[in-house]
Design an enzyme around this catalytic site. Structure first.
Site, short mmCIF file in Angstrom:
data_model
loop_
_atom_site.label_atom_id
_atom_site.label_comp_id
_atom_site.label_asym_id
_atom_site.label_seq_id
_atom_site.Cartn_x
_atom_site.Cartn_y
_atom_site.Cartn_z
N CYS A 2 -16.75 -15.02 14.99
CA CYS A 2 -16.28 -13.92 14.15
C CYS A 2 -15.01 -13.29 14.72
O CYS A 2 -14.67 -13.44 15.89
CB CYS A 2 -17.35 -12.85 13.97
SG CYS A 2 -18.89 -13.44 13.24
N LEU A 53 -18.16 -16.10 11.46
CA LEU A 53 -18.64 -17.43 11.84
C LEU A 53 -20.16 -17.33 11.86
O LEU A 53 -20.73 -16.63 12.69
CB LEU A 53 -18.12 -17.84 13.22
CG LEU A 53 -18.61 -19.19 13.76
CD1 LEU A 53 -18.12 -20.33 12.88
CD2 LEU A 53 -18.16 -19.40 15.19
N LEU A 56 -26.45 -16.71 13.11
CA LEU A 56 -27.81 -16.22 12.84
C LEU A 56 -27.90 -15.80 11.38
O LEU A 56 -27.03 -15.09 10.90
CB LEU A 56 -28.14 -15.03 13.74
CG LEU A 56 -28.19 -15.31 15.25
CD1 LEU A 56 -28.42 -14.01 16.01
CD2 LEU A 56 -29.27 -16.31 15.59
N GLY A 78 -19.82 -11.26 18.13
CA GLY A 78 -20.56 -11.46 19.36
C GLY A 78 -21.96 -11.99 19.16
O GLY A 78 -22.32 -12.52 18.11
#
Length: 251
Positions: A2, A53, A56, A78
């Site tokens: 990200c 990105l 999860l 993160g």
């Protein structure tokens, strides 16, 4: 993982802020190729942007910027390693979750503990968290400084991004810092809070910046710093500590 960007500027129309934030995100697309999102507060002349990105919860439930309880908003880069433990604790405290991301856990943790939540996060992260009620914006960076976070407070405004390249669309912030090669030669890297741009600063690791939009006041505070002065002199303790930490890392 990200990329984030955002602008808080009371002096220009919200449409211009959104356009500039979008361009800043576009310049960081390589770090977040899966999704793009914008949040804006017209009242406060604030825009948060995110290039995601997906790692999860690969569904659109993980879209960012993400909101919680119609009050808290976050753009985040993160990974929080202990998010499942925190999530379990927060559920026991009455919090509800709508997705499987660690992003929502950060929001719930802040809703529960305020800025004390930042020291509970074990991981690598840089994020901007907006509280609609208190009208405060927080920039937060992990205690090791793994994730970069750059910002500028020129003309009482706040502009931030994951990468320096994002500031290229802002001519007023593109004046080179003539001393950065000296720092590079002396230290082998550019130390905080220096950057290659004159009016752009690195947020110190283990710190958060708070911007109060009502008072136009900025403060920076440490929330966690690691100590390297503690020594383990007992061999058995050293072995047990290493085994415990390795097990945690693998999990």
């Amino acid at each position: 993982m990200c990329r984030i960007a955002g602008i808080l500027n009371s002096g220009i129309p919200i449409e211009d802020i959104e356009h500039k934030t979008t361009l800043m995100c576009d310049l960081q697309k390589h770090g977040g190729p899966d999704d793009f999102g914008i949040y804006y507060s017209e009242k406060n002349k604030l825009v948060l942007g995110n290039r995601r990105l997906s790692l999860l919860d690969l569904t659109m439930a993980g879209h960012m910027p993400m909101q919680y309880k119609n009050r808290y908003h976050i753009t985040y880069n993160g990974e929080i390693y202990n998010y499942l433990d925190l999530k379990k604790e927060l559920i026991e405290l009455g919090h509800l979750f709508s997705n499987g991301t660690d992003t929502e856990v950060i929001l719930a943790a802040y809703a529960q503990w305020g800025t004390l939540a930042f020291s509970k996060l074990n991981g690598m992260f840089a994020f901007a968290l907006w509280d609609e009620v208190s009208e405060e914006l927080f920039l937060v960076r992990d205690a090791v400084g793994i994730k970069p976070l750059y910002y500028s407070t020129i003309s009482d405004n706040l502009i931030f991004a994951s990468e320096l390249r994002a500031f290229a669309i802002l001519p007023e912030l593109n004046k080179q810092n003539k001393n950065w090669p000296i720092y590079m030669m002396a230290y082998g890297h550019i130390p905080e809070p220096i950057s290659t741009l004159n009016d752009v600063t690195q947020l110190h690791k283990g710190c958060f910046l708070k911007y109060n939009t009502q008072k136009k006041k900025i403060s920076i505070q440490s929330f966690l710093h690691y100590s390297f002065s503690n020594k383990v002199l007992n061999k058995k303790d050293a072995i047990n500590n290493i085994q415990h930490l390795l097990n945690q890392s693998v999990e």
